[in-house]
Design a protein around this motif. Structure first.
Motif, short mmCIF file in Angstrom:
data_model
loop_
_atom_site.label_atom_id
_atom_site.label_comp_id
_atom_site.label_asym_id
_atom_site.label_seq_id
_atom_site.Cartn_x
_atom_site.Cartn_y
_atom_site.Cartn_z
N ARG A 1 3.04 -11.59 -8.34
CA ARG A 1 3.15 -11.28 -9.76
C ARG A 1 1.75 -10.98 -10.30
N ASN A 2 1.69 -10.07 -11.23
CA ASN A 2 0.43 -9.68 -11.85
C ASN A 2 -0.65 -9.35 -10.82
N PRO A 3 -0.38 -8.40 -9.93
CA PRO A 3 -1.42 -8.02 -8.96
C PRO A 3 -2.63 -7.43 -9.67
N ARG A 4 -3.81 -7.68 -9.12
CA ARG A 4 -5.06 -7.22 -9.71
C ARG A 4 -5.42 -5.85 -9.13
N CYS A 5 -4.64 -4.85 -9.48
CA CYS A 5 -4.83 -3.52 -8.89
C CYS A 5 -6.22 -2.97 -9.18
N GLU A 6 -6.78 -3.32 -10.34
CA GLU A 6 -8.10 -2.81 -10.69
C GLU A 6 -9.19 -3.34 -9.77
N ALA A 7 -8.92 -4.45 -9.06
CA ALA A 7 -9.91 -5.04 -8.16
C ALA A 7 -9.61 -4.74 -6.70
N CYS A 8 -8.62 -3.90 -6.43
CA CYS A 8 -8.15 -3.68 -5.06
C CYS A 8 -8.93 -2.57 -4.37
N CYS A 9 -9.39 -2.86 -3.16
CA CYS A 9 -10.14 -1.87 -2.38
C CYS A 9 -9.24 -0.78 -1.80
N HIS B 1 2.27 -12.35 2.89
CA HIS B 1 1.23 -11.59 2.20
C HIS B 1 1.10 -10.19 2.80
N ILE B 2 1.06 -10.12 4.12
CA ILE B 2 0.93 -8.83 4.79
C ILE B 2 2.14 -7.96 4.50
N ARG C 1 4.08 -7.98 1.87
CA ARG C 1 4.02 -7.49 0.49
C ARG C 1 3.03 -6.33 0.37
N VAL C 2 1.85 -6.49 0.94
CA VAL C 2 0.84 -5.43 0.87
C VAL C 2 1.34 -4.18 1.59
N ALA C 3 1.92 -4.36 2.78
CA ALA C 3 2.39 -3.21 3.56
C ALA C 3 3.51 -2.46 2.84
N GLU C 4 4.40 -3.19 2.19
CA GLU C 4 5.46 -2.54 1.42
C GLU C 4 4.88 -1.74 0.26
N ARG C 5 3.92 -2.32 -0.44
CA ARG C 5 3.34 -1.63 -1.59
C ARG C 5 2.52 -0.41 -1.17
N CYS D 1 -6.25 -5.68 15.54
CA CYS D 1 -5.14 -6.56 15.17
C CYS D 1 -5.60 -7.82 14.44
N TYR D 2 -6.60 -8.50 14.98
CA TYR D 2 -7.01 -9.77 14.37
C TYR D 2 -7.67 -9.54 13.01
N ALA D 3 -8.65 -8.63 12.96
CA ALA D 3 -9.37 -8.39 11.71
C ALA D 3 -8.43 -7.88 10.62
N ALA D 4 -7.53 -6.96 10.98
CA ALA D 4 -6.60 -6.43 9.98
C ALA D 4 -5.65 -7.52 9.48
N HIS D 5 -5.22 -8.38 10.38
CA HIS D 5 -4.33 -9.49 10.00
C HIS D 5 -5.02 -10.40 8.97
N ILE D 6 -6.22 -10.84 9.29
CA ILE D 6 -6.95 -11.76 8.40
C ILE D 6 -7.28 -11.08 7.07
N ASN D 7 -7.75 -9.85 7.12
CA ASN D 7 -8.17 -9.17 5.89
C ASN D 7 -7.00 -8.82 4.98
N LEU D 8 -5.87 -8.46 5.55
CA LEU D 8 -4.69 -8.18 4.72
C LEU D 8 -4.18 -9.45 4.05
N ILE D 9 -4.27 -10.58 4.74
CA ILE D 9 -3.89 -11.85 4.12
C ILE D 9 -4.83 -12.17 2.96
N ARG D 10 -6.13 -11.97 3.16
CA ARG D 10 -7.08 -12.20 2.07
C ARG D 10 -6.75 -11.33 0.86
N LEU D 11 -6.49 -10.07 1.11
CA LEU D 11 -6.15 -9.16 0.02
C LEU D 11 -4.87 -9.61 -0.69
N GLY D 12 -3.87 -10.00 0.09
CA GLY D 12 -2.60 -10.42 -0.49
C GLY D 12 -2.71 -11.69 -1.32
N ARG D 13 -3.54 -12.62 -0.87
CA ARG D 13 -3.69 -13.88 -1.61
C ARG D 13 -4.51 -13.71 -2.88
#
Length: 240
Positions: free
Chosen positions: A198-206, A147-148, A150-154, A180-192
């Motif tokens: 597929r079909n990322p919800r870009c309109e809901a992305c912070c 997940h991280i 994918r988000v980091a690449e995008r 490190c810890y907070a960014a790890h957990i939050n990026l996983i939440r965003l990625g999931r």
């Protein structure tokens, strides 16, 4: 790039909060849990680990067990035959090299030495090693899961399809130690939840205002929409 990362972290924490690291995890527990997490989800990993601990109450009992017995205990986690062999070899190697089935010394060892020790164990890659040191020891390392990555690449933080080694090295330099810890957990939440494969919800992305992928997709969508009148005109002309 560091300024971009600072903004990303701020927006993630505004959206998801600042998760706090538990301080009661054992490094060897965390290592085996992370091995069990490979190619499965968190629920199946947790079930497999619980069954493993129930069947073998001590690490020494697990080390002496046959791979068939271990595989039977962790079957719910998938790839049981592969993981059973890997776990048994890891435990044997730890005991051979340290004289005990205990990895607490990793929390005190120099960071590079701790990473090197873990990476030298069979089946332990950069993510597994980083997970052990971050989750069990609170060390300033940044694990990169799917997940991280994918988000980091995008977001353009790492090149697309770069090696796991490079992803960990580059993001490890960019993420401040205290985040490190907070960014790890939050990026996983965003990625999931939002930045899905597929079909990322870009309109809901912070983070949409910082996202190269969202900008590319928006431009492509705009080009397609601007072509609609022309395609309709051509279709009408052909009809006549």
């Amino acid at each position: 790039m560091r300024e971009l990362v600072r903004h990303i972290i701020e927006h993630l924490e505004a959206a998801y909060g600042v998760p706090r690291l538990r301080r009661d995890r054992d490094p060897l527990d965390t290592l085996i849990e992370t091995v069990l997490s490979q190619s499965t989800n968190d629920r199946n990993r947790d079930r497999a680990f619980a069954r493993l601990k129930a069947r073998f109450p001590t690490w020494d009992a697990l080390r002496r067990a046959s791979t068939r017995e271990i595989a039977a205990a962790i079957r719910v986690g998938g790839l049981a035959r592969i993981k059973s062999v890997r776990i048994k070899r890891i435990l044997r190697e730890i005991e051979r090299r340290t004289g005990a089935l205990d990895l607490s010394f990793l929390c005190r060892a120099p960071l590079e030495e701790a990473l090197g020790f873990l990476r030298s164990l069979e089946g332990v890659g950069p993510k597994t090693a980083a997970c052990v040191l971050l989750f069990a020891c609170g060390r300033p390392v940044f694990p990169v899961d799917t997940h991280i990555r994918r988000v980091a690449e995008r977001l353009g933080l790492i090149p697309r399809r770069c090696s796991d080694e490079r992803a960990h090295e580059q993001l490890g330099r960019l993420i401040p130690a205290r985040h490190c810890y907070a960014a790890h957990i939050n990026l996983i939440r965003l990625g999931r939840d939002v930045c899905r494969p597929r079909n990322p919800r870009c309109e809901a992305c912070c983070l949409v205002q910082y996202c190269a992928y969202a900008n590319e997709m928006g431009s492509a969508r705009g080009d397609r929409e601007s072509d609609v009148p022309a395609r309709r005109r051509i279709a009408r002309e052909r009809a006549f």
